[in-house]
Design a protein around this motif. Structure first.
Motif, short mmCIF file in Angstrom:
data_model
loop_
_atom_site.label_atom_id
_atom_site.label_comp_id
_atom_site.label_asym_id
_atom_site.label_seq_id
_atom_site.Cartn_x
_atom_site.Cartn_y
_atom_site.Cartn_z
N VAL A 17 0.84 -1.19 0.00
CA VAL A 17 0.00 0.00 0.00
C VAL A 17 0.88 1.25 0.00
O VAL A 17 1.67 1.47 0.91
CB VAL A 17 -0.96 0.01 1.20
N ASP A 18 0.73 2.06 -1.06
CA ASP A 18 1.48 3.31 -1.21
C ASP A 18 0.51 4.40 -1.67
O ASP A 18 0.14 4.46 -2.83
CB ASP A 18 2.61 3.14 -2.22
N ARG A 19 0.08 5.25 -0.74
CA ARG A 19 -0.83 6.35 -1.06
C ARG A 19 -0.12 7.70 -1.02
O ARG A 19 -0.76 8.74 -1.05
CB ARG A 19 -2.01 6.35 -0.09
N THR A 20 1.22 7.68 -0.94
CA THR A 20 2.00 8.91 -0.89
C THR A 20 2.63 9.18 -2.25
O THR A 20 3.33 8.32 -2.80
CB THR A 20 3.11 8.81 0.18
N ALA A 21 2.38 10.38 -2.79
CA ALA A 21 2.92 10.73 -4.11
C ALA A 21 4.44 10.86 -4.06
O ALA A 21 5.00 11.25 -3.03
CB ALA A 21 2.31 12.05 -4.58
N PRO A 22 5.13 10.53 -5.16
CA PRO A 22 6.58 10.72 -5.19
C PRO A 22 6.92 12.21 -5.16
O PRO A 22 6.09 13.06 -5.47
CB PRO A 22 7.00 10.08 -6.51
N THR A 23 8.14 12.51 -4.75
CA THR A 23 8.61 13.89 -4.74
C THR A 23 9.54 14.10 -5.93
O THR A 23 10.08 13.14 -6.49
CB THR A 23 9.37 14.20 -3.45
N GLY A 24 9.73 15.34 -6.31
CA GLY A 24 10.63 15.62 -7.42
C GLY A 24 10.99 17.08 -7.51
O GLY A 24 10.27 17.95 -7.02
N THR A 25 12.12 17.34 -8.11
CA THR A 25 12.56 18.70 -8.38
C THR A 25 13.08 18.76 -9.80
O THR A 25 13.48 17.74 -10.38
CB THR A 25 13.69 19.14 -7.42
N ILE A 26 13.07 19.96 -10.37
CA ILE A 26 13.62 20.16 -11.70
C ILE A 26 14.44 21.44 -11.65
O ILE A 26 14.13 22.36 -10.88
CB ILE A 26 12.50 20.23 -12.77
N SER A 27 15.53 21.44 -12.41
CA SER A 27 16.40 22.62 -12.39
C SER A 27 15.61 23.84 -12.85
O SER A 27 14.60 23.73 -13.53
CB SER A 27 17.61 22.39 -13.29
N ALA A 28 16.10 24.98 -12.47
CA ALA A 28 15.42 26.23 -12.83
C ALA A 28 15.30 26.35 -14.34
O ALA A 28 16.20 25.94 -15.09
CB ALA A 28 16.17 27.41 -12.26
N GLY A 60 19.46 27.12 -29.43
CA GLY A 60 20.14 25.83 -29.37
C GLY A 60 19.56 24.89 -28.33
O GLY A 60 18.43 24.99 -27.91
N THR A 61 20.39 24.00 -27.88
CA THR A 61 20.00 22.94 -26.96
C THR A 61 20.15 23.40 -25.52
O THR A 61 21.15 24.01 -25.16
CB THR A 61 20.89 21.69 -27.19
N GLN A 62 19.18 23.08 -24.72
CA GLN A 62 19.22 23.39 -23.29
C GLN A 62 19.10 22.08 -22.51
O GLN A 62 18.34 21.20 -22.88
CB GLN A 62 18.07 24.32 -22.90
N THR A 63 19.85 21.96 -21.43
CA THR A 63 19.78 20.77 -20.59
C THR A 63 18.95 21.10 -19.36
O THR A 63 19.17 22.11 -18.71
CB THR A 63 21.19 20.32 -20.16
N ILE A 64 18.02 20.24 -19.10
CA ILE A 64 17.18 20.37 -17.90
C ILE A 64 17.46 19.13 -17.07
O ILE A 64 17.45 18.01 -17.57
CB ILE A 64 15.69 20.44 -18.26
N ASN A 95 5.40 26.18 -30.64
CA ASN A 95 5.57 24.87 -31.25
C ASN A 95 6.80 24.86 -32.16
O ASN A 95 6.71 24.63 -33.35
CB ASN A 95 4.31 24.48 -32.04
N THR A 96 7.94 25.14 -31.60
CA THR A 96 9.18 25.09 -32.38
C THR A 96 10.21 24.32 -31.59
O THR A 96 10.14 24.23 -30.38
CB THR A 96 9.74 26.52 -32.65
N GLY A 97 11.15 23.75 -32.29
CA GLY A 97 12.22 23.00 -31.62
C GLY A 97 11.83 21.58 -31.36
O GLY A 97 10.72 21.13 -31.66
N THR A 98 12.73 20.85 -30.81
CA THR A 98 12.54 19.44 -30.53
C THR A 98 12.94 19.17 -29.08
O THR A 98 13.95 19.68 -28.61
CB THR A 98 13.41 18.58 -31.46
N MET A 99 12.13 18.35 -28.39
CA MET A 99 12.49 17.95 -27.05
C MET A 99 12.89 16.49 -27.10
O MET A 99 12.15 15.66 -27.59
CB MET A 99 11.33 18.16 -26.08
N THR A 100 14.06 16.16 -26.59
CA THR A 100 14.51 14.78 -26.52
C THR A 100 14.88 14.48 -25.10
O THR A 100 15.19 15.37 -24.31
CB THR A 100 15.73 14.55 -27.45
N GLY A 101 14.87 13.25 -24.77
CA GLY A 101 15.23 12.93 -23.39
C GLY A 101 15.49 11.48 -23.20
O GLY A 101 15.32 10.66 -24.00
#
Length: 185
Positions: free
Chosen positions: A134-145, A153-157, A179-185
């Protein structure tokens, strides 16, 4: 079962002094009940109830007497169950199937079984190799500014995510804007 020695009789007497005897045989029952089944969904869940379907064992000698639905639990951390405690009864004596367990707690593992007794108190536990997490707690997360933009050009997140109970299954990154550019990951 084993048979009592020959010559086992019962004698009845009335108030006038008359008597009557009848022979009988005693059969020992040392054999526990057989069969039975238990089914419930295993693995990680955020549900607040668990539905358990079961069939008690049967006994061909002294006969079925009663059954108990039982549960045991263990702490859950890092998608691993700790040490399970002892079995405890749920729903009283001989509950009906299906049975809904409304009392699960976030961060615990659960296992269920049915314990069937015959009329001389031999018993058989039936427990599948299934564990509910039983897991009713959402995961945590952060993302760089976010980069100050517009940017060419290309940006790293980068970022992190964690879930102390059942681990992180996946991460989704959503891009909104022109709607321009491409996101890859």
């Amino acid at each position: 079962g084993a048979t009592a020695p020959t010559g086992t009789v019962a004698t009845a007497f009335d108030n006038a002094g008359n008597s009557s005897t009848a022979a009988f045989t005693i059969l020992a029952d040392a054999t526990p009940p057989v069969g039975g089944s238990v089914s419930y969904p295993g693995g990680p869940t955020k549900d607040t109830t668990i539905d358990i379907t079961f069939t008690p064992s049967t006994d061909a000698q002294s006969g079925y007497d009663r059954h108990y639905l039982q549960r045991r639990q263990a702490p859950l951390s890092g998608n691993t169950c700790g040490t399970f405690g002892s079995w405890g009864n749920m729903g009283g004596t001989s509950p009906s199937s299906p049975f809904t367990d409304p009392s699960t707690v976030d961060g615990y593992c659960y296992q269920y079984r049915v314990l069937t007794h015959d009329k001389v108190d031999n018993s058989t536990p039936v427990a599948p190799a299934i564990t509910v997490k039983v897991d009713r707690t959402a995961p945590t997360g952060t993302i760089s500014a976010n980069p100050a933009g517009p940017v060419p050009g290309t940006q790293t997140i980068s970022g992190t995510s964690a879930d102390a109970t059942t681990d992180v299954a996946s991460i989704a990154v959503k891009y909104t804007g022109p709607n321009t550019g491409t996101m890859t990951g």
